[in-house]
Design an enzyme around this catalytic site. Structure first.
Site, PDB file in Angstrom:
ATOM      1  CE1 TYR A   1      27.588  13.731  22.177  1.00 11.21           C
ATOM      2  CE2 TYR A   1      25.853  14.116  23.779  1.00 11.21           C
ATOM      3  CZ  TYR A   1      27.189  14.135  23.438  1.00 11.21           C
ATOM      4  OH  TYR A   1      28.118  14.569  24.357  1.00 11.21           O
TER       5      TYR A   1
ATOM      6  N   PRO B   1      31.603  10.744  34.045  1.00  8.82           N
ATOM      7  CG  PRO B   1      29.462  10.837  34.991  1.00  8.82           C
ATOM      8  CD  PRO B   1      30.223  11.162  33.737  1.00  8.82           C
ATOM      9  CG  LEU B   2      29.443   6.375  36.192  1.00  7.21           C
ATOM     10  CD1 LEU B   2      28.152   5.593  35.985  1.00  7.21           C
ATOM     11  CD2 LEU B   2      29.959   6.197  37.621  1.00  7.21           C
ATOM     12  CB  ALA B   3      35.897   5.894  33.633  1.00 11.15           C
ATOM     13  CB  SER B   4      33.519   5.012  28.826  1.00  8.40           C
ATOM     14  OG  SER B   4      33.956   6.277  28.388  1.00  8.40           O
ATOM     15  N   GLY B   5      31.764   3.635  31.737  1.00  5.58           N
ATOM     16  CA  GLY B   5      31.286   2.352  32.256  1.00  5.58           C
ATOM     17  C   GLY B   5      32.304   1.591  33.069  1.00  5.58           C
TER      18      GLY B   5
ATOM     19  CG  LEU C   1      35.114   4.633  37.649  1.00  4.59           C
ATOM     20  CD1 LEU C   1      35.218   6.150  37.709  1.00  4.59           C
ATOM     21  CD2 LEU C   1      35.772   4.006  38.878  1.00  4.59           C
TER      22      LEU C   1
ATOM     23  N   GLY D   1      31.788  -0.999  37.351  1.00  5.59           N
ATOM     24  CA  GLY D   1      32.209  -2.280  37.886  1.00  5.59           C
ATOM     25  C   GLY D   1      31.641  -3.466  37.137  1.00  5.59           C
ATOM     26  CE  LYS D   2      25.667  -2.700  36.678  1.00  6.78           C
ATOM     27  NZ  LYS D   2      24.351  -2.189  36.206  1.00  6.78           N
TER      28      LYS D   2
END
Length: 304
Positions: A56, A202-206, A208, A210-211
């Protein structure tokens, strides 16, 4: 913040933890000072587990975490990863010499004498059928270079094979509202063996959050720009392998279900925590407010 046991390590880690990929690189430009502010805010809110990797930002993420540990007194458990520095990334590269070299570099980056948790970083499937790789990790534990080890896997089959090795303490796997399959056989088997589960992406690369929209523009060095179809690495790492347009449509169907007072991202994280086999979700945060929003997901009531 609530805490759960991580495998058989004896550690209790925060249900919402801190994914440190974005503060290293491949998510667009990032300020180190803003990254430090996000890390500090996470600790303020009781987060005590950080997941990073040696690749990273070519060690940038690890070095920022070392700085955090110098500046804060709280105990912070750090999981890093090894293996993706290999070029070519082949099963033969996962040998004791190379793994030792990767671990020595992470020890230097993290400014420590022993790494808390080292995870094989999505190695080729063949690696899970080579007991000598896990024997090498056992020897690194005995040598005091690492305290515990686990794996980050690409799919359920790899996870099931990995937990056959008694030294594996944790499995990091993609699990979110778009990717349900690990919640079936794999979770029950991991729970039987007391193996910790780290829910990554967990947020599917953003998606989820919603933005994101159809007009969202990603920077050239953001993997959401250059890896949507798996051009650079595993497609599952970007939007958890979901087609972008399909994901946006699914998000619109989810929006009406989000409870009052919560964001879609918080609701998506809380959904993951409904599974008691999961040790923690590791959403990324690049800014203090993101770290705060993520942490508050743990306070939401159970989703019925």
């Amino acid at each position: 913040m609530k805490y759960r046991s991580l495998g058989r390590t004896g550690w209790k880690v925060s249900e919402i933890s801190f994914g440190a990929w974005a503060i290293g690189g491949s998510w667009g430009k990032q300020s180190d000072e803003e990254s430090m502010a996000a890390l500090n805010r996470a600790l303020d809110l009781g987060i005590n587990f950080i997941d990073t990797a040696d690749v990273y930002g070519d060690g940038r993420s690890e070095r920022l975490i070392a700085r955090l540990r110098r500046e804060r007194k709280e105990e912070v458990i750090v999981a890093t990863k090894a293996g993706r520095r290999l070029s070519p990334h082949t099963a033969d590269g996962y040998n004791e010499k190379n793994l030792t070299g990767f671990i020595e570099r992470s020890l230097k980056n993290l400014e420590t004498d022993s790494l808390d948790l080292v995870q094989l970083h999505c190695p080729p499937t063949e690696v899970y059928y080579r007991p000598e790789v896990f024997d090498a990790l056992d020897r690194l534990v005995k040598a005091g270079k690492i305290r515990h080890y686990g794996v980050s896997v690409a799919n359920v089959e790899e996870g099931l094979k990995a937990i056959e090795y008694p030294g594996v303490q944790s499995v990091q796997i993609i699990f979110n509202m778009f990717r349900h399959r690990p919640g079936e056989l794999f979770f029950s088997e991991a729970k039987k063996r007391k193996v910790g589960i780290l829910a990554r992406v967990p947020l599917a690369s953003g998606l989820l959050s919603g933005k994101l929209t159809r007009t969202t523009q990603f920077e050239a060095d953001d993997h959401r720009k250059f890896n949507q179809k798996g051009e650079a690495f595993d497609q599952g790492e970007t939007f958890s392998g979901v087609d972008y347009e399909t994901g946006l449509a699914a998000v619109e169907e989810l929006r009406p279900l989000v409870p009052v007072g919560a964001t879609l991202a918080q609701w998506a994280l809380r959904w993951i925590l409904m599974f008691d086999a999961v040790t923690c979700a590791i959403p990324g945060a690049r800014r203090p407010q993101q770290a705060e929003d993520n942490a508050h997901a743990a306070e939401l009531p159970r989703i019925e």
